[in-house]
Motif scaffolding. Structure first.
Motif, PDB file in Angstrom:
ATOM      1  N   LYS A 130      -3.986  -2.596  -5.092  1.00 30.15           N
ATOM      2  CA  LYS A 130      -3.048  -2.683  -6.218  1.00 30.15           C
ATOM      3  C   LYS A 130      -2.942  -4.112  -6.735  1.00 30.15           C
ATOM      4  O   LYS A 130      -3.035  -4.378  -7.937  1.00 30.15           O
ATOM      5  N   GLU A 182      -3.479   3.505  -8.280  1.00 28.63           N
ATOM      6  CA  GLU A 182      -3.564   2.032  -8.216  1.00 28.63           C
ATOM      7  C   GLU A 182      -3.774   1.529  -6.787  1.00 28.63           C
ATOM      8  O   GLU A 182      -4.267   0.420  -6.578  1.00 28.63           O
ATOM      9  N   HIS A 183      -3.394   2.365  -5.794  1.00 30.23           N
ATOM     10  CA  HIS A 183      -3.552   1.988  -4.383  1.00 30.23           C
ATOM     11  C   HIS A 183      -4.900   2.417  -3.812  1.00 30.23           C
ATOM     12  O   HIS A 183      -5.256   2.018  -2.708  1.00 30.23           O
TER      13      HIS A 183
END
Ligand SMILES: NC(=[NH2+])NCCC[C@H](N)C(=O)O
Length: 361
Positions: A161, A219-220
Motif C-alpha cells: 500500500k 491496495e494491499h
C-alpha cells in the motif's frame, strides 16, 4: 496493554550514542561516506535509505507452538539492532518496543473456515500493516522481526500500500521458505494461518468479513506474477496445484541443487526485473535444521547458512529492497541442545545483516 520495552545491550548503549536516534544531528546518508563493512549499493526506491523502520512482533497465533513470540527480544538481546546501527550505519525508528498486540487478541476465537485463531491473526496483522505502512510511507527501509509467518499478511500489505501511494509502483515479493504458505483455508490440513499468508496476500483466498481478513483490499495485495519462491521442499498437495494453476515462479531445493544458488538468484531476480521494489520475506526454516534447528516446522535438506546469506546479499545488491521480514525463529525449541537456539538466533542475525548491506569485503 502497552508494548514491552526492549531490554538487553541495545538500550544501554542507546543513550551513549543518542545522535544516531534523534532528529537533530543526523549522520550522512549511507551511500555517501560508507562504513567499512557495508556495501556501496544505492537504493533505487527509498527516499530515506539510511533510515530503518523496525517492527518487532512477538506474535505466535498463526501456529500452535509457543516461543516464536520470544524471537524479537532474543534477536535484539544478541545485539542485532546495535550492529545495524553501529556497524551498518542505520538510523533506527520504532526500535524501542516489542509489540504483542495483545489488546486486539480476543478471549474467544473459535475457528472460521477451519482457520485457527482467525480473529487474532486478522486483527494483529492489520495493526502490523499500519505500522509497516507508516515507516514505508516515509521512504524508509522496513525490517520486521517476527513472530510466525502469518505476520507477513501485515508486513507485505503495509509495504504494498505504501509503495503504491509513495511512488506509484507494485512491489515484488521474494519468499524464502521451506514451505509455500499458500494454502487457502479450504486446502489447509492444519488450519494454521502461518501456512496461508500468501493466499490472502495474492487474493487467492478472500473473506468478506472484516474480522477475518476482510480488511485486505486491492491496495494491499500483490500479483502472483510478482511472487518468487526460493528454498521450497515441503509443499502440500493443494499448494502444488495452486502454484501450477497460477504459474507461480518457484525455485525449490531441487533447482538450487541443479543450478547452484548463484544461477537461481540470477533467474529469480530476472523474473522480477530491475525496476520493481522488492519485499524479502525470509522464514528461517528455509535454512537446513543444521543451521537453524529452533523453528516450529523444520524440514531437512535445506539451505546452508552461506546460501541463505547469499540470497540476502544478492537481493541487497539489486538496490531494489524496500522491506525485509525475518520470521519463525523460536528460541524455546531445540533449547535442550541449548546451542540450537543460540545458533538459530545467530543465523537470523546474519541473514538480516546481509540483506541490509553487510559485505564480506
Ligand atoms: N510458516 C510456516 N512455517 N509454515 C508451515 C506450513 C506447514 C503446512 N503447509 C501448513 O499449512 O500447515
Amino acid at each position: 496493554m502497552s508494548p514491552s520495552r526492549v531490554s538487553g545491550d541495545f538500550n544501554e548503549s542507546a543513550s551513549a550514542t543518542q545522535q544516531s536516534c534523534t532528529t537533530t544531528k543526523q549522520p550522512a546518508p549511507r551511500h555517501f561516506g560508507r562504513l567499512d563493512n557495508t556495501s556501496m549499493i544505492e537504493s533505487k526506491f527509498l527516499s530515506q535509505p539510511q533510515d530503518l523502520g523496525i517492527v518487532a512482533v512477538g506474535f505466535s497465533g498463526g501456529q500452535p507452538k509457543p516461543g516464536v513470540d520470544a524471537a524479537p527480544a532474543a534477536l535484539i538481546e544478541s545485539g542485532l539492532l546495535t550492529q545495524l546501527r553501529d556497524d551498518l550505519g542505520y538510523r533506527l525508528h520504532g526500535h524501542d518496543a516489542v509489540h504483542s498486540f495483545s489488546d486486539v487478541v480476543p478471549a474467544q476465537d473459535p475457528p472460521h473456515r477451519g482457520m485457527k485463531n482467525p480473529r487474532a491473526v486478522s486483527a494483529v496483522t492489520r495493526r502490523i500493516a499500519e505500522q509497516v505502512y507508516r515507516h514505508a510511507k516515509e521512504g524508509r527501509l522496513v525490517l520486521t522481526l517476527g513472530g510466525d509467518h502469518s505476520i507477513a499478511i501485515g508486513t507485505i500489505a503495509g509495504t504494498a500500500k505504501a509503495t503504491r501511494e509513495r511512488i506509484g509502483r507494485d512491489i515484488a515479493v521474494i519468499w524464502v521458505d521451506a514451505h509455500a504458505d499458500i494454502n487457502t483455508p479450504e486446502t489447509s490440513g492444519s488450519g494454521n494461518v502461518h501456512g496461508m499468508p500468501v493466499s490472502f496476500l495474492t487474493g487467492l483466498a478472500r473473506d468478506d468479513k472484516e474480522e477475518f481478513f476482510g480488511w485486505l483490499t486491492d491496495e494491499h495485495r500483490v500479483s502472483v506474477k510478482k511472487l518468487v519462491y526460493i528454498g521450497l521442499r515441503d509443499v502440500d498437495a493443494g499448494e502444488k496445484r495452486i502454484l501450477r494453476e497460477n504459474g507461480i515462479k518457484a525455485f525449490s531445493m531441487f533447482d538450487i541443487d541443479k543450478h547452484g544458488i548463484g544461477r537461481v538468484m540470477e533467474m529469480a531476480l530476472a523474473h522480477i526485473g530491475n525496476d520493481t521494489p522488492i519485499h524479502l520475506s525470509f522464514d528461517v526454516d528455509a535454512l537446513d535444521p543444521m543451521w537453524a534447528p529452533s523453528t516450529g516446522t523444520p524440514v531437512r535438506g535445506g539451505l546452508t547458512l552461506r546460501e541463505g546469506d547469499f540470497i540476502c546479499e544478492s537481493v541487497h545488491q539489486t538496490g531494489s529492497l524496500v522491506a525485509v521480514d525475518l520470521v519463525e525463529v523460536n528460541p524455546r525449541l531445540a533449547a535442550d541442545t541449548d546451542l540450537g537456539a543460540h545458533e538459530t538466533v545467530r543465523a537470523g542475525c546474519s541473514l538480516v545483516r546481509c540483506a541490509l548491506g553487510e559485505s564480506l569485503l
